[in-house]
Design an enzyme around this catalytic site. Structure first.
Site, PDB file in Angstrom:
ATOM      1  N   ASN A   9      22.371   1.572  42.716  1.00 40.26           N
ATOM      2  CA  ASN A   9      22.344   0.860  41.453  1.00 40.26           C
ATOM      3  C   ASN A   9      22.840   2.083  40.420  1.00 40.26           C
ATOM      4  O   ASN A   9      22.395   2.949  40.662  1.00 40.26           O
ATOM      5  CB  ASN A   9      21.037   0.593  40.878  1.00 40.26           C
ATOM      6  CG  ASN A   9      20.952   0.831  39.588  1.00 40.26           C
ATOM      7  OD1 ASN A   9      21.218  -0.190  39.157  1.00 40.26           O
ATOM      8  ND2 ASN A   9      19.742   0.245  39.037  1.00 40.26           N
ATOM      9  N   LYS A  11      23.950   1.614  37.926  1.00 45.75           N
ATOM     10  CA  LYS A  11      24.320   1.725  36.100  1.00 45.75           C
ATOM     11  C   LYS A  11      25.377   1.525  36.055  1.00 45.75           C
ATOM     12  O   LYS A  11      26.163   1.421  36.626  1.00 45.75           O
ATOM     13  CB  LYS A  11      22.700   2.894  36.440  1.00 45.75           C
ATOM     14  CG  LYS A  11      21.770   2.727  36.219  1.00 45.75           C
ATOM     15  CD  LYS A  11      20.323   3.769  36.493  1.00 45.75           C
ATOM     16  CE  LYS A  11      19.583   3.507  37.385  1.00 45.75           C
ATOM     17  NZ  LYS A  11      17.698   3.983  37.167  1.00 45.75           N
ATOM     18  N   HIS A  96      14.581  -4.992  36.665  1.00 50.85           N
ATOM     19  CA  HIS A  96      14.940  -3.401  36.778  1.00 50.85           C
ATOM     20  C   HIS A  96      14.446  -3.525  35.310  1.00 50.85           C
ATOM     21  O   HIS A  96      14.528  -3.984  34.446  1.00 50.85           O
ATOM     22  CB  HIS A  96      16.263  -3.119  36.107  1.00 50.85           C
ATOM     23  CG  HIS A  96      16.608  -1.370  36.612  1.00 50.85           C
ATOM     24  ND1 HIS A  96      15.783  -0.988  35.980  1.00 50.85           N
ATOM     25  CD2 HIS A  96      16.526  -0.977  38.199  1.00 50.85           C
ATOM     26  CE1 HIS A  96      16.125   0.549  36.254  1.00 50.85           C
ATOM     27  NE2 HIS A  96      16.582   0.152  37.683  1.00 50.85           N
ATOM     28  N   GLU A  98      14.697  -1.409  32.760  1.00 46.52           N
ATOM     29  CA  GLU A  98      15.633  -1.093  31.851  1.00 46.52           C
ATOM     30  C   GLU A  98      15.840  -2.398  31.642  1.00 46.52           C
ATOM     31  O   GLU A  98      16.505  -2.279  30.278  1.00 46.52           O
ATOM     32  CB  GLU A  98      16.867  -0.201  32.499  1.00 46.52           C
ATOM     33  CG  GLU A  98      16.494   1.207  32.794  1.00 46.52           C
ATOM     34  CD  GLU A  98      17.739   2.202  33.818  1.00 46.52           C
ATOM     35  OE1 GLU A  98      18.769   1.391  34.226  1.00 46.52           O
ATOM     36  OE2 GLU A  98      17.147   2.998  34.634  1.00 46.52           O
ATOM     37  N   GLU A 168       9.395   0.298  41.521  1.00 41.54           N
ATOM     38  CA  GLU A 168      10.161   1.280  40.694  1.00 41.54           C
ATOM     39  C   GLU A 168       9.278   1.512  40.345  1.00 41.54           C
ATOM     40  O   GLU A 168       9.297   0.942  38.533  1.00 41.54           O
ATOM     41  CB  GLU A 168      11.202   0.566  40.566  1.00 41.54           C
ATOM     42  CG  GLU A 168      12.288   0.090  41.403  1.00 41.54           C
ATOM     43  CD  GLU A 168      13.863   0.375  40.467  1.00 41.54           C
ATOM     44  OE1 GLU A 168      14.583   1.574  41.881  1.00 41.54           O
ATOM     45  OE2 GLU A 168      13.720   0.164  39.470  1.00 41.54           O
ATOM     46  N   GLY A 174      14.571   8.076  36.862  1.00 43.17           N
ATOM     47  CA  GLY A 174      16.088   9.258  36.246  1.00 43.17           C
ATOM     48  C   GLY A 174      14.757  10.499  35.476  1.00 43.17           C
ATOM     49  O   GLY A 174      15.529  11.309  34.822  1.00 43.17           O
ATOM     50  N   SER A 214      13.815   7.896  41.867  1.00 43.72           N
ATOM     51  CA  SER A 214      14.347   9.090  42.078  1.00 43.72           C
ATOM     52  C   SER A 214      14.203   9.303  43.233  1.00 43.72           C
ATOM     53  O   SER A 214      13.911  10.387  44.170  1.00 43.72           O
ATOM     54  CB  SER A 214      13.069  10.632  40.828  1.00 43.72           C
ATOM     55  OG  SER A 214      13.493  10.538  39.465  1.00 43.72           O
TER      56      SER A 214
HETATM   57  P1  PGA Z   1      16.493   6.850  39.751  1.00 41.58           P
HETATM   58  O1  PGA Z   1      16.681   5.362  39.731  1.00 41.58           O
HETATM   59  O2  PGA Z   1      17.085   6.837  41.462  1.00 41.58           O
HETATM   60  O3  PGA Z   1      17.952   7.716  38.911  1.00 41.58           O
HETATM   61  O4  PGA Z   1      15.451   6.719  39.589  1.00 41.58           O
HETATM   62  C1  PGA Z   1      16.276   4.415  39.797  1.00 41.58           C
HETATM   63  C2  PGA Z   1      15.944   3.125  39.957  1.00 41.58           C
HETATM   64  O5  PGA Z   1      16.332   2.891  38.217  1.00 41.58           O
HETATM   65  O6  PGA Z   1      16.929   2.028  40.625  1.00 41.58           O
END
Ligand code: PGA
Length: 252
Positions: A9, A11, A96, A98, A168, A174, A214
């Site tokens: 992803n 982003k 997601h 976010e 997740e 993140g 992560s």
């Molecule tokens: P990250 O993000 O690996 O940077 O923690 C994962 C995601 O949001 O799908």
């Protein structure tokens, strides 16, 4: 046996030439490899067509990061499932954290998107996850159960067969804090059990459940070795070919 699926992803990262060079590097590296897992890249909308041109002659599959639930119309700034299909997308990330948090998407909105994606022949990567507060308050299973039941409302077994679920935990996204393999496995077992209740055990057994939050080259193998962890949804570590490839190659 479920085949593992590793998705990146991106982003809101990269410009056009960086995007083309990242997908080209991935394709060139993987071209002669006997892949042990499926690989999906999810660049921003603006690079989907270019990415498709690169990956269409490879095993890498393409996904988008969001879409609108309406088919078409006066929805300035939005993109439909059909539009994504027409530029070569097979997958779309929906729900997601976010999107849920920053863009205030509700379970109801996400459910409309899931159904619209399926109707258009796109495969949703349907994300769920609890916040730290919810986990510490003992509400994790309630939250995950509600997100699953609401987000998958009116989806039938055939539709579910097309969906990847991504667990997740919001506190791990993140932040560099990964769920331990045991914490992730516990949540994945719960997700599978709940899918068994919503659909049936056969459907639950077949569903690919990815872990995200992560995932890095140094923890991927341990996570992917767990029985109910069927892949990874990778954010930060998918932005460089080398680290994404290490995660892809960590699939058992
Ligand atoms: P990250 O993000 O690996 O940077 O923690 C994962 C995601 O949001 O799908």
């Amino acid at each position: 046996m479920r085949r593992k699926v590793v998705a990146g992803n991106w982003k809101m990262h990269k410009n056009y030439s960086e995007a083309v060079s990242l997908v080209s590097d991935l394709k060139n590296e993987l071209i002669n490899e006997n892949l042990k897992c499926d690989v999906i890249v999810c660049p921003p909308f603006t690079f989907l067509e270019a990415a498709h041109t690169v990956v269409k002659s490879s095993e890498i599959q393409l996904g988008a990061q969001n879409m609108h639930f309406e088919e078409k119309g006066a929805f300035t700034g939005e993109v439909s499932a059909e539009m994504l299909k027409s530029v070569g997308c097979e997958y779309v990330i929906l729900g997601h954290s976010e999107r849920r948090k920053i863009f205030e998407e509700s379970d109801e909105t996400i459910n409309k998107k899931v159904r619209a994606a399926l109707a258009a022949g796109l495969r949703p990567i349907f994300c769920i996850g609890e916040t730290l507060e919810e986990r510490e308050g003992g509400k994790m299973f309630d939250v995950l159960g509600t997100q699953l039941k609401e987000g998958l409302k009116e989806v039938d077994a055939e539709g579910m067969g097309k969906i990847i679920v991504a667990y997740e935990p919001v506190w791990a996204i993140g932040t560099g804090k990964t769920a331990t393999p045991d914490q992730a496995e516990e949540a994945h077992q719960f997700v599978r059990k709940t899918l068994g209740e919503i659909f049936d055990d056969g459907v639950a057994e077949k569903t690919v459940i990815q872990y995200g939050g992560s995932v890095k080259p140094n923890n991927a193998a341990e996570l992917l070795a767990k029985e109910n962890i069927d892949g990874a949804l990778v954010g930060g570590a998918c932005l460089e070919a080398e680290s994404f490839l290490e995660i892809v190659r960590a699939a058992p």
